[in-house]
Design a protein around this motif. Structure first.
Motif, mmCIF file in Angstrom:
data_model
loop_
_atom_site.group_PDB
_atom_site.id
_atom_site.type_symbol
_atom_site.label_atom_id
_atom_site.label_comp_id
_atom_site.label_asym_id
_atom_site.label_seq_id
_atom_site.Cartn_x
_atom_site.Cartn_y
_atom_site.Cartn_z
ATOM 1 N N VAL A 180 0.867 -1.177 0.000
ATOM 2 C CA VAL A 180 0.000 0.000 0.000
ATOM 3 C C VAL A 180 0.901 1.223 0.000
ATOM 4 O O VAL A 180 1.742 1.382 0.892
ATOM 5 N N VAL A 237 -6.090 6.413 4.687
ATOM 6 C CA VAL A 237 -5.178 5.345 4.274
ATOM 7 C C VAL A 237 -5.622 4.015 4.877
ATOM 8 O O VAL A 237 -5.567 2.967 4.221
ATOM 9 N N VAL A 240 -8.105 2.171 2.789
ATOM 10 C CA VAL A 240 -7.511 1.446 1.665
ATOM 11 C C VAL A 240 -6.961 0.106 2.151
ATOM 12 O O VAL A 240 -7.131 -0.927 1.493
ATOM 13 N N THR A 256 -2.842 5.232 -2.658
ATOM 14 C CA THR A 256 -3.978 5.548 -1.798
ATOM 15 C C THR A 256 -4.689 6.856 -2.146
ATOM 16 O O THR A 256 -5.651 7.222 -1.479
#
Length: 286
Positions: A180, A237, A240, A256
């Motif tokens: 991520v 975040v 996500v 993100t």
């Protein structure tokens, strides 16, 4: 039976928000941090909202600490479903003027910690033939940036580690791998990085000083003028991260925000989510 999730670095920021978000979405959360004295805010939320979160000490720079946390979870649950490698630290300093201890520290926290936490959970995920490893990297894991080369180098290493791992553990053992990649995050991570830079700013001396001042001014300008576009909240975040954990076939890589996508476009346009490269590597080597 609830899935469980081990999250590192949960005292503030993305880790703090992810702990609460996963718990609210029917996960058993093991929220870990180096110093449990910093857990007061999370303890308060756990009590107020009756969240299924257990706090554990875990220092990602110490293998014994990692092993102890993982063993505790296995003793309680017999499994680990999801690992979120979130713990990390910002660092902005010239290579020339960084000390040996600083170079080792930024690498240990941001890269070695990910490797050792992953190594600790892999035997259990392999045996149960399922699992997911999500590492919070950064756009700095794809694009090198001024005065962040040591931090970016560690994050690039995480990206390579995760990419290599994904080529064989996913198919063989049903272990899903994802990086991520946030851009700027308006959390204590960002604050501490800037404070460390400013307070210890005597390193930006000599010929580096005017370049560093331009860098800091640019950071401040972006923060003042484009906060909503550049800097996300930890909660954004964390959303996500949760979406990735709930995805049947999560991508190898995901940014993100639109800003992060645009920032990395030259590096990612041929293969935005990493699927092509993983398939190519499998075809080439396996």
């Amino acid at each position: 039976m609830k899935k469980n999730v081990l999250i590192t670095g949960t005292s503030t920021g993305v880790g703090f928000e992810a702990s609460m978000l996963f718990a609210k979405n029917n996960y058993k959360v093991y929220a870990t941090m180096r110093n449990l004295k910093k857990a007061d805010q999370l303890k308060k939320k756990i009590e107020e909202e009756n969240l299924d979160i257990e706090l554990l000490p875990l220092d990602v720079t110490k293998i014994d600490s990692i092993a102890s946390a993982v063993e505790t979870i296995i003793e309680k649950d017999g499994k680990i479903d999801v690992l979120v490698n979130n713990a990390g630290a910002g660092f902005a300093k010239t290579t020339e003027q960084s000390t040996e201890d600083e170079i080792r520290w930024v690498t240990e926290v941001n890269y070695h910690g990910v490797v050792f936490c992953t190594q600790a959970v892999l035997p259990y995920m392999r045996k149960q033939k399922s699992g997911q490893i999500i590492s919070i990297t950064s756009v700095g894991g794809l694009v090198g940036q001024p005065f962040n080369e040591l931090y970016c180098g560690a994050k690039f290493a995480v990206e390579g580690f995760m990419e290599g791992l994904a080529t064989y553990v996913s198919d063989a053992f049903n272990i899903k791998i994802t990086c991520v990649e946030p851009g700027g995050i308006a959390t204590e991570f960002m604050t501490s990085a800037i404070e460390k830079t400013a307070v210890e700013g005597q390193f930006a001396t000599g010929e580096y000083r005017p370049i560093f001042e331009l860098y800091m001014a640019g950071n401040q300008k972006r923060a003042n003028e484009s906060e909503n576009q550049v800097y996300q909240t930890g909660a954004e975040v964390a959303e996500v991260v949760l979406n990735v954990a709930q995805h049947e076939q999560p991508p190898l890589r995901i940014r993100t925000s639109k800003w992060a996508e645009d920032f990395c476009e030259l590096k990612t346009q041929a293969d935005p989510d990493g699927t092509k490269i993983v398939n190519q590597l499998k075809a080439s080597f396996l």
